[in-house]
Design an enzyme around this catalytic site. Structure first.
Site, PDB file in Angstrom:
ATOM      1  N   ASP A 166       0.842  -1.192   0.000  1.00 34.08           N
ATOM      2  CA  ASP A 166       0.000   0.000   0.000  1.00 34.08           C
ATOM      3  C   ASP A 166       0.881   1.248   0.000  1.00 34.08           C
ATOM      4  O   ASP A 166       1.921   1.280   0.668  1.00 34.08           O
ATOM      5  CB  ASP A 166      -0.865  -0.027   1.273  1.00 34.08           C
ATOM      6  CG  ASP A 166      -1.768   1.171   1.376  1.00 34.08           C
ATOM      7  OD1 ASP A 166      -2.720   1.259   0.585  1.00 34.08           O
ATOM      8  OD2 ASP A 166      -1.534   2.043   2.251  1.00 34.08           O
ATOM      9  N   GLU A 194       1.471  -0.308  -5.026  1.00 33.16           N
ATOM     10  CA  GLU A 194       0.531   0.742  -5.395  1.00 33.16           C
ATOM     11  C   GLU A 194       1.280   2.039  -5.667  1.00 33.16           C
ATOM     12  O   GLU A 194       1.777   2.688  -4.747  1.00 33.16           O
ATOM     13  CB  GLU A 194      -0.491   0.962  -4.282  1.00 33.16           C
ATOM     14  CG  GLU A 194      -1.683   1.735  -4.808  1.00 33.16           C
ATOM     15  CD  GLU A 194      -2.182   2.782  -3.875  1.00 33.16           C
ATOM     16  OE1 GLU A 194      -3.346   3.154  -3.981  1.00 33.16           O
ATOM     17  OE2 GLU A 194      -1.405   3.257  -3.028  1.00 33.16           O
TER      18      GLU A 194
HETATM   19  C1  LM2 Z   1      -3.963   3.578  -0.248  1.00 29.82           C
HETATM   20  N1  LM2 Z   1      -3.040   3.314  -1.060  1.00 29.82           N
HETATM   21  O1  LM2 Z   1      -1.952   4.093  -1.145  1.00 29.82           O
HETATM   22  C2  LM2 Z   1      -5.211   2.808  -0.178  1.00 29.82           C
HETATM   23  O2  LM2 Z   1      -5.400   2.067  -1.382  1.00 29.82           O
HETATM   24  C3  LM2 Z   1      -6.321   3.767   0.088  1.00 29.82           C
HETATM   25  O3  LM2 Z   1      -7.537   3.071   0.121  1.00 29.82           O
HETATM   26  C4  LM2 Z   1      -6.030   4.493   1.396  1.00 29.82           C
HETATM   27  O4  LM2 Z   1      -6.986   5.505   1.673  1.00 29.82           O
HETATM   28  C5  LM2 Z   1      -4.707   5.215   1.326  1.00 29.82           C
HETATM   29  N2  LM2 Z   1      -3.725   4.628   0.513  1.00 29.82           N
HETATM   30  C6  LM2 Z   1      -4.095   5.283   2.709  1.00 29.82           C
HETATM   31  O5  LM2 Z   1      -3.613   4.017   3.087  1.00 29.82           O
HETATM   32  C7  LM2 Z   1      -8.105   5.083   2.449  1.00 29.82           C
HETATM   33  C8  LM2 Z   1      -9.307   5.985   2.169  1.00 29.82           C
HETATM   34  C9  LM2 Z   1      -9.164   7.342   2.830  1.00 29.82           C
HETATM   35  C10 LM2 Z   1      -8.890   7.147   4.303  1.00 29.82           C
HETATM   36  C11 LM2 Z   1      -7.594   6.363   4.419  1.00 29.82           C
HETATM   37  C12 LM2 Z   1      -7.183   6.107   5.852  1.00 29.82           C
HETATM   38  O6  LM2 Z   1      -9.449   6.161   0.754  1.00 29.82           O
HETATM   39  O7  LM2 Z   1     -10.398   8.057   2.657  1.00 29.82           O
HETATM   40  O8  LM2 Z   1      -8.753   8.385   4.919  1.00 29.82           O
HETATM   41  O9  LM2 Z   1      -7.767   5.068   3.813  1.00 29.82           O
HETATM   42  O10 LM2 Z   1      -8.197   5.466   6.577  1.00 29.82           O
HETATM   43  C13 LM2 Z   1      -9.555   8.616   6.092  1.00 29.82           C
HETATM   44  C14 LM2 Z   1     -10.478   9.796   5.881  1.00 29.82           C
HETATM   45  C15 LM2 Z   1      -9.638  11.062   5.671  1.00 29.82           C
HETATM   46  C16 LM2 Z   1      -8.723  11.277   6.859  1.00 29.82           C
HETATM   47  C17 LM2 Z   1      -7.878  10.011   7.072  1.00 29.82           C
HETATM   48  C18 LM2 Z   1      -7.000  10.095   8.303  1.00 29.82           C
HETATM   49  O11 LM2 Z   1     -11.290   9.536   4.743  1.00 29.82           O
HETATM   50  O12 LM2 Z   1     -10.507  12.165   5.544  1.00 29.82           O
HETATM   51  O13 LM2 Z   1      -7.807  12.337   6.552  1.00 29.82           O
HETATM   52  O14 LM2 Z   1      -8.732   8.867   7.216  1.00 29.82           O
HETATM   53  O15 LM2 Z   1      -7.763  10.168   9.471  1.00 29.82           O
HETATM   54  C19 LM2 Z   1      -7.835  13.464   7.424  1.00 29.82           C
END
Ligand code: LM2
Ligand code: CA
Length: 477
Positions: free
Chosen positions: A219, A246
């Protein structure tokens, strides 16, 4: 597979105890031949991304369907302790490397690996090395309390990057330094250039390897320098058989996926977006030698019509299950028929909000050729499972007998062992095709039922509107 066998034989000699090697040896290693050589998954190359399936249900599905259908690999969601919460993305906010996640316990993980292996299926684990949790504080899925930058007993504040931008967030996506040392979505960014961090991440990787994991999806690989990843990978024993990284890169971006090809495969998101455009009106007639000088080369590319991010509109534009006119299925047929890259099929679930976690407590369930309880079970769709058999049969045979009489119609063979016709047009396509196939009666693996006669190498047929036909020598009627 020859290369892999050789690499597997040599690696134990080279890396019996990576930690015994002086750091300079690991850091100066520039010959990635043994790693690059294992990027071809072999004779069952198709990967299913079983997004958010709990490990007990992955195990059951390996036995019931995935193994018998001929898939080579399942890629499962991250196994480590993460922040608590129902959203799927809690997985990417790591709290510790204790293998207790919403997908199951350490024992569940081990049992899944053993069960899938018994069914002839290898296991790839989605692995988060770049960062820890982004939220201010909380208690993880294994009961550990944490605050941002302090995750006892694993990490303290000295183990992270503080890149100096406001909030330490990435602001300039063309700055290599920012992309690799600032924070992606506030996620605490590990100092992967340090020995302490590398050693613990390698210990985590080795814990997975000790359970029998076959390979890794790394990741956020783009957010780690290749020197850091290759150092950590170099300490794994046994070495993973497959790595996919990725790296979301656009043309002209400072960081390109090709930089990572010496470590393993690279997920080529430009392929994903090009497929979406082609099947959504751009025309598929240009897909014959479907590549681009900026993309990661075919031998190191891992490709998919959609993954868990793109189906939600993140990372890159893609088709998804709601795309009109059967284009999602047709694109998956193309992905499995065309020789570019190593294909991954996403198997996911329906949702009303992009944050929604898995249905049914993560217990995946399929029935017949589809899913139940909100699961989509794309891997069971007749067309996709049928094309996995096609891919297994044609292997690396050359693309042959290409025809494309109009922009949304293509047909091509793979050697003399497989032939596919894709009609992404709003009118049926009747024609006589030169297939190169041995004469005989074949089953169309896309519909799974009708019989097709090849005579003198020719097939006379009509392909319905927005549909496809695929024949291969492993599916003679
Ligand atoms: C990835 N690859 O590099 C994953 O495929 C992707 O799904 C991940 O994002 C990202 N990197 C981080 O590992 C997902 C999702 C985000 C989410 C993060 C962390 O798409 O929306 O972010 O996981 O859980 C969320 C909140 C965001 C916040 C963050 C940190 O949506 O608003 O940022 O958590 O609290 C302040
Ligand atoms: Ca980083």
């Amino acid at each position: 597979m020859k290369f892999f066998a050789l690499a597997a034989a040599l690696l134990p000699l080279l890396i019996t105890d990576a930690n015994a090697f002086p750091m300079s040896n690991l850091e100066s290693r520039t010959d990635y031949a043994s790693i690059a050589a294992r990027t071809t998954p072999g004779d069952k190359p198709v990967i299913i991304q079983l997004f958010q399936w709990n490990y007990a249900s992955v195990a059951a599905e390996c036995t019931e369907f995935i193994g018998p259908a001929g898939y080579g690999y399942v890629q499962v969601s991250p196994p480590t302790e993460s922040i608590s919460g129902s959203q799927w993305w809690t997985d990417y906010q790591v709290v510790s490397y204790t293998l207790t996640s919403k997908h199951g316990s350490r024992d569940d993980l081990k049992n899944m690996i053993d069960t899938c292996h018994a069914a002839g299926v290898k296991v790839l684990v989605d692995t988060v090395w770049n960062h820890m949790a982004g939220i201010d504080s909380g208690t993880g899925t294994a009961g550990d309390s944490f605050t941002h930058y302090s995750y006892p007993p694993t990490w303290d504040t000295s183990n992270f990057h503080y890149c100096g931008t406001p909030g330490n967030d990435i602001q300039d996506w063309q700055s290599r330094t920012q992309v690799q040392t600032c924070e992606l979505s506030n996620l605490a960014d590990l100092a992967t250039e340090t020995e302490t961090v590398r050693a613990k991440l390698a210990a985590f990787g080795n814990d997975l390897m000790s359970l029998g994991v076959d390979g890794l999806r790394l990741d956020a690989a783009k957010h780690m320098p290749t020197a850091d990843i290759s150092n950590i990978v170099g300490r794994l024993n046994p070495q993973p058989q497959y790595i996919t990284q990725e790296v979301v890169a656009g043309d002209g971006d400072t960081i390109q996926g090709s930089e990572y090809a010496g470590i393993g495969d690279v997920q080529e998101f430009r392929w994903t977006t090009a497929i979406q455009k082609a099947f959504s009106g751009g025309g598929i007639s240009s897909l014959q030698s479907f590549t681009d000088s900026q993309w990661t080369d075919s031998a190191h590319a891992n490709v998919f019509v959609a993954n868990h991010d793109t189906e939600r509109g993140n990372a890159a534009a893609s088709l998804n299950v709601n795309s009109p006119s059967n284009t999602y299925t047709l694109a998956n047929i193309f992905a499995l028929a065309h020789p570019y890259g190593t294909p991954t099929v996403l198997s996911s679930y329906t949702y009303s909000s992009v944050d929604d976690g898995a249905p049914n407590g993560g217990t995946g369930s399929c029935y017949g050729a589809g899913g139940v309880n909100g699961w989509l079970c794309q891997h069971r769709w007749t067309a996709i499972a049928g094309m996995t058999g096609f891919r297994n049969t044609v292997g690396s045979a050359a693309l042959t007998n290409w025809v494309s009489p109009s922009s949304d119609r293509i047909a091509f063979g793979r050697g003399n062992v497989g032939f596919v016709i894709i009609n992404n047009d709003d009118a049926a396509w009747g024609a006589t095709f030169t297939t190169g196939l041995p004469d005989g009666v074949y089953t169309d693996v896309i519909s799974g039922s009708a019989n097709f006669t090849v005579s003198g190498g020719q097939l006379k047929t009509a392909v319905p509107i927005r549909d496809a036909i695929a024949l291969h020598v492993g599916a003679k009627a």
